[in-house]
Design a protein around this motif. Structure first.
Motif, short mmCIF file in Angstrom:
data_model
loop_
_atom_site.label_atom_id
_atom_site.label_comp_id
_atom_site.label_asym_id
_atom_site.label_seq_id
_atom_site.Cartn_x
_atom_site.Cartn_y
_atom_site.Cartn_z
N ALA A 116 0.82 -1.21 0.00
CA ALA A 116 0.00 0.00 0.00
C ALA A 116 0.86 1.26 0.00
CB ALA A 116 -0.92 0.00 1.22
N ASN A 117 0.33 2.33 -0.59
CA ASN A 117 1.03 3.61 -0.54
C ASN A 117 0.61 4.37 0.72
OD1 ASN A 117 -1.42 5.04 -1.06
ND2 ASN A 117 -1.12 4.81 -3.27
N ALA A 118 1.24 5.51 0.95
CA ALA A 118 1.01 6.26 2.18
C ALA A 118 -0.43 6.74 2.30
CB ALA A 118 1.97 7.46 2.25
N VAL A 119 -1.04 7.15 1.19
CA VAL A 119 -2.43 7.60 1.21
C VAL A 119 -3.35 6.47 1.64
CG1 VAL A 119 -4.35 8.36 -0.24
CG2 VAL A 119 -2.11 9.45 -0.48
N GLN A 120 -3.13 5.28 1.10
CA GLN A 120 -3.95 4.13 1.46
C GLN A 120 -3.77 3.76 2.94
OE1 GLN A 120 -2.39 1.53 -1.58
NE2 GLN A 120 -4.22 1.75 -2.86
N GLU A 121 -2.54 3.77 3.41
CA GLU A 121 -2.28 3.46 4.82
C GLU A 121 -3.03 4.43 5.73
OE1 GLU A 121 1.81 2.42 6.12
OE2 GLU A 121 2.32 2.74 4.02
N LEU A 122 -2.98 5.71 5.40
CA LEU A 122 -3.63 6.72 6.22
C LEU A 122 -5.15 6.57 6.22
CD1 LEU A 122 -1.47 9.83 5.23
CD2 LEU A 122 -1.57 8.78 7.49
N ALA A 123 -5.72 6.40 5.03
CA ALA A 123 -7.17 6.28 4.93
C ALA A 123 -7.67 5.04 5.65
CB ALA A 123 -7.59 6.25 3.46
N ILE A 124 -6.94 3.93 5.50
CA ILE A 124 -7.31 2.69 6.18
C ILE A 124 -7.19 2.84 7.69
CG2 ILE A 124 -6.56 0.31 6.57
CD1 ILE A 124 -5.92 0.22 3.52
#
Length: 608
Positions: A212-220
């Motif tokens: 996962a990229n950083a945006v995905q990690e944050l949103a999750i």
């Protein structure tokens, strides 16, 4: 010039256009825009950030959106906890040694063997905070620690994230509501004896290790936190109590500034969520671990540098707990030496780099602040999208989150395969004299039904499997070797010869270099001497046009079973293919696919 005049001197101001002009001067005509870089997060990193990119941020830590941290004085008043995970069987002895050498938190890998030694923790209880991801052992850990006579003194976290467990392991069937009821019971039971221990975790590690990229990690992370609030509220746990028990766990990857901004953006996002719920408890406690996804088995000492870079980013990002992965962790064997080096990485950052002496050293950086805002905006949009699909659990059930992460993972793998992204010692700058190791394939079992697991592994695995295949061929007495037919003198062929040797080494393929080839007869003699099946022709474009094409035609006529490759891309590829060139090795080649094909062919040839 007097002292007064010197004090009044100042540098002349320079406009953005002045900077651009000076930069393009050194770029020899290229536009400065060519230095911009697209990230896996869909963010374009600019080559220059100026005051125009300055954003209004919290003037002090522990204020506003908490991007600058949750403590007013940062690490000056409260240092991060050195939370190295103990990987050995004798828990008490190992913890004692670790504490004597700089460890400041109780942390270990939880397993069945460790459960029989939990009474040994009583000696350290109250002196050091806990840093434990309980996973499936959460209730047992809390029960064991609660039995200590002075349990009320415990601090830190012994926490669990039921959603992360499902994402990591998958499930053919399940009842998440029951998982939250069990979590609620564990929290309630420990509330009396361990009032200062946090027991709820948001763990993004499975998603990070899935690519996962950083945006995905944050949103999750934010979506998981919201689900924790909602489900535990249904069980009877109040909002403020839930927020006071939460810890967020992140893995820290290789993109230094992106990872610093990721942690800052996480606090901004969570403060926004908590504010929306109407709580004043808007701070975020963060536990971090350096990434296992970025580490390699071959050339393992490079992992020290990777872990150091990631640990530095974690500290600048403002974490409260930190584990640094030992350099040989991918091999599955952590030694006392590698554990000591990992622990000392944190101690150097603390004691020698003096990172505890400055409050939020990254604060105010135009680049980092701008990147933080971009991550925050993109992650919030994705969080809303997840929410519209029914939340994190529904996203996992539908396979949508797995699919979104898989898309990014494929981009990462392709970038490594084509060497657009470098992994030092793996796909570039390879040491072929490194140890031969047994590579274990790290893939989750496919599960159908309730939730499919997110495949986990390491970015270097594909190339490591090539190295293992080459090693097995060597053990069978069929060393993977390729011949280099070098045209003309050294000056003519050296550049492409060096490139091809560097291109072959990630697959464990060695090379034998001919002398200076100036006639077809010289090439025939080299092939006769070496008796190899694969050769690459290296020379200049001029040599290719002058006589190399005729050499290829004669070689294929004389040695029809020999596979010929050409270094570089000629103008008329079809002519060379018709003459007998199988493929072209150049900077845009898919290195992994080419090497995989070569090794497969060598394996077939060895079995004939």
């Amino acid at each position: 010039m007097g002292m007064k005049e010197m004090r009044e001197q100042s540098f002349p101001s320079a406009s953005l256009e002045d900077w651009k002009a000076k930069s393009e001067e050194s770029l020899k005509g290229r536009k400065i825009e060519t230095l911009a870089k697209d990230t896996y997060e869909g963010i374009k990193l600019k080559p220059l950030y100026t005051r125009q990119n300055q954003t209004v941020a919290s003037p002090f830590p522990a204020q506003g959106d908490f991007r600058r941290g949750v403590n007013a004085l940062g690490y000056v008043s409260q240092e991060w906890k050195v939370a190295q995970k103990i990987h050995v069987d004798e828990l008490k002895v190992s913890l004692q040694k670790a504490m004597e050498k700089g460890q400041t938190a109780i942390s270990f890998e939880v397993n069945d063997a460790i459960l029989t030694q939990l009474e040994d923790l009583e000696e350290f209880h109250g002196q050091y905070p806990y840093s434990l991801n309980g996973k499936g052992y959460h209730g047992q850990l809390l029960d064991a620690v609660s039995r200590f006579a002075s349990a009320v003194e415990g601090t830190g976290f012994i926490a669990q994230d039921p959603i992360a467990i499902l994402a990591e392991n998958g499930a053919a069937e399940g009842n998440v509501i029951e998982s939250y009821k069990e979590l609620y019971e564990s929290i309630s039971s420990a509330a009396q004896t361990l009032p200062n221990v946090r027991t709820i975790l948001v763990d993004t590690t499975p998603y990070h290790n899935g690519g996962a990229n950083a945006v995905q990690e944050l949103a999750i992370a934010i979506s998981t936190g919201v689900m924790h609030i909602e489900e535990l509220s249904s069980c009877g746990l109040g909002l403020d109590k839930t927020l006071s028990k939460l810890v967020f766990q992140f893995s820290i990857g290789a993109n230094f500034f992106m990872e610093v901004a990721k942690l800052r953006a996480a606090r901004v996002l969570w403060s926004k969520v908590a504010e929306t719920y109407g709580s004043v408890n808007q701070g975020m406690v963060i536990s971090a671990t350096t990434s296992s996804y970025t580490k390699t088995i071959f050339d393992p000492y490079v992992n020290m540098l990777r872990a150091g870079n990631e640990a530095f980013a974690a500290v600048l990002g403002g974490v409260q707990y930190l584990h640094v992965s030992p350099f040989n962790e991918p091999e599955g064997v952590v030694t006392e030496f590698s554990g000591r080096i990992a622990r000392n990485t944190q101690l150097i950052l603390r004691e020698e780099a003096h990172l505890t002496k400055t409050i939020d050293p990254a604060g105010g950086s135009w680049y980092i602040e701008h990147l933080t805002n971009e991550l925050t905006d993109k992650a919030w949009q994705l969080f809303i999208e997840i929410d519209e699909k029914g939340g994190i659990l529904e996203g996992l059930k539908q396979g949508w989150i797995q699919s979104e992460i898989a898309s990014v993972r494929e981009k990462r793998i392709n970038a490594v395969a084509t060497r657009k992204q470098t992994i030092v010692g793996t796909n570039k700058y390879v040491d072929l004299n490194g140890d031969s190791l047994n590579i274990q394939e790290e893939k989750s079992e496919k599960t159908t039904g309730f939730i499919k697991p997110i495949p986990h592994g390491r970015l270097a695995q594909n190339f490591e499997c090539l190295r293992q295949k080459a090693s097995l061929l060597k053990k069978k007495g069929n060393s993977p070797v390729l011949g280099l037919i070098t045209l003309g003198d050294l000056k003519s062929h050296k550049m492409r010869m060096d490139f091809v040797q560097g291109f072959l080494s990630p697959g464990g393929i060695e090379s034998k270099v001919s002398g200076d080839i100036i006639r077809a007869e010289d090439a025939f003699e080299f092939i006769k001497e070496t008796s190899l099946r694969h050769y690459v022709i290296c020379g200049t474009n001029e040599q290719y046009e002058e006589f190399a094409l005729a050499v290829v035609e004669q070689l294929k006529e004389t040695y029809p079973n020999v596979q010929l490759y050409l270094a570089g891309i000629p103008e008329e590829k079809s002519r060379w293919e018709q003459a007998g060139i199988k493929d072209f090795i150049h900077a845009k080649s898919n290195c992994y696919e080419t090497l995989s094909s070569l090794l497969d062919d060598m394996e077939v040839g060895a079995n004939e």
